[in-house]
Write an enzyme that holds these catalytic residues in place. Sequence first.
Site, short mmCIF file in Angstrom:
data_model
loop_
_atom_site.label_atom_id
_atom_site.label_comp_id
_atom_site.label_asym_id
_atom_site.label_seq_id
_atom_site.Cartn_x
_atom_site.Cartn_y
_atom_site.Cartn_z
N GLU A 90 0.83 -1.21 0.00
CA GLU A 90 0.00 0.00 0.00
C GLU A 90 0.86 1.26 0.00
OE1 GLU A 90 -2.78 -0.33 3.26
OE2 GLU A 90 -4.19 -1.47 2.06
N GLU A 146 -6.67 -7.63 -1.18
CA GLU A 146 -7.13 -7.83 0.20
C GLU A 146 -8.63 -7.58 0.22
OE1 GLU A 146 -4.90 -5.54 3.07
OE2 GLU A 146 -3.01 -5.92 2.05
#
Length: 662
Positions: free
Chosen positions: A145, A306
């Site tokens: 991320e 995710e």
Amino acid sequence: MNHYQFGVDYYPEHWPKERWATDARMMREMGIQIVRMAEFSWAKFEPSEGAFRFEDLDEAIDILGREGIDVILGTPSAAPPAWIVERDPDIQPLDWTMRRRHFGGRHHDCQSHPVYRAHIKRYVTAFAAHYADNPHVVGWQVDNELGNSHGDLCFCEHCEARFRAWLKQKYVTIDELNRAWGTAFWSQGYASFDQVHAPRVTVTGLNPSQDLDWKRFTSNLICEFHQFQADILRAHAPGKFITHNLMGFCSKPSYYDLGKQLDFASHDQYPGGHFHARHDEYRADWHAAELDFIRAVKQKSFWIMEQQSGITGWEILGRAPKPGQIPLWAMQCVAHGADTIVFFRWRSCAMGTEQYWHGILPHNGVPGRYHREISAFMKKYAPLLKELNGSVPKAEMAILRSYDQERAFDIQPHHPQHRYIQHLATYYKAFHRANVPVDFVGEEHDFTPYKVLIAPLQFLMTPEHAAKLRAYVERGGTLVLTWRSGVKDGTNLCHTEGALPCLVDDLCGVALAEYDCLRDTTGLVHWDGVDYPCDIWCDVLETTTAEPIAVYAHEFYAGSPAITRNRYGKGTVYYVGTQMAPELADRFACELCADAGIKPLLVTPHGVEVTHRVVDGKRYLFLLNHLETSQRVDVPASWRTWDDADWSGELSELGVQVFVEE
Ligand code: GAL
């Protein structure tokens, strides 16, 4: 070719080795084909400099491989180990008050620090070389991320040196930088690039041009940091894909730029997350928008890296997903163009910050409701995901999402409640309510495939961008521009010639008389006998060639145009001078679709979302009920259920039904 429909994020290092074979078997039985691992495991795999210990990871990969499960490996640069930090403490970032951020969480690294780069190079080179020929390792993720806690974080001398080099390359001479930043104001002129700093804590407000360049620079730095590792991976382990777990509308790095380095985009989707202020708020439209945006990154289908698989939270938790809600959330991703869903995480972790960020399995590893629901979902829909692979929803309308406009409004929001992304969402949500599919595009993309381009808040207007918008309209496109357009140039200085919206005033057929900031008040827009609320801002328009289609009904400018339409070339330009309330946005969306000849996919009650993906002319239609009550939906006779289920016309609470139309 993508062979994977379902996967899971797995951290074998958190569990005894004796359990790994059981995990792998259970994953296979469930339908999992790929796992992502190792993105936070540096300390374990290199406990001291150069002493690589990949044996345990080899063993885990081997165990998974024997069950037919492949692996994506993450490089661990989001979590440098204690031994590196102890030896080189200044790889830890300095925040803008020049305070050190320390070891003990994650992302405690400066992305430009040369010593840290050397550590990364050593690790990633060894990692890539070690797994280059492993047939089970099929792809990479760099870091985790990127932009989550990065970006504005480090202001150290290395970051500043890079910033100066970036500025030198951009402006060449210091005189040009002084002009572009307007440093005549408050005696900010520089005699050399060496005097220029990153924006620091000041006594008063910052120079907005300097701040904009700093934000652009930090985005470039993050992308370059990714490129640095991607180059090593591609050189030492060719033939494996590289993707990244992006975060929807996160604005620190430009995902358009980062996307150029990826084979495909991935996204992390946590619809029930702990970070929402209110859990009773309807957010399905917001999640849809983020998914449509991720599709824009590579302008193709994508992965979820995710996907929420249980109740989530760190210190504070969100609501528990209701029965059916986890499959619904996963299906929403598929409905917007996801080819593969990787659930986060396999088993709830017993230690560390994320003890309550629940996985498919609870802490004790015994399957429960989440496992049951996710297993059933995978079994039922694996064949569908195979059929859909690589297809995307087809949209006739696009919304321009610009990182630069967002940065400029972050610096000068104008109104305390104004957020660039929320303004985009006003439009997105209206089309979502109407079941009109929408794509997102960036400034660099081709606008011509779209009948309608919504380009909100075109605050920074360069001659090149104005020319591109003009050409789009001349050829027959319908363009929507909104308030505060054409105010500034590319370096965040105000335009000083011509009427607002500068460079596009003739295109819009309007000239701004003045504007009002609706501080502590709201306004009204009068349209066809109805008064609709508006908020935040009012551009008070005078028409030149445009026709007013709605007028203000408040303040001294009551009766002045609020929304206008101008026919230009073969196309049309709408200018919307204010922040529309949802009712007004719906009225506007309806007008726009009728004018441009765009039809909704279906008319549905509130809470029922409809999307489609098109495979070789065959349409797959997704009906998603985001509410906890069943709802009546009328579908055309040409739609048949994908799973041959009897269709009663009733969509159950939190229910999903997929149809096909040949
Ligand atoms: C994501 C992140 C994961 C994990 C998860 C739960 O943002 O990529 O590593 O932290 O959130 O907090």
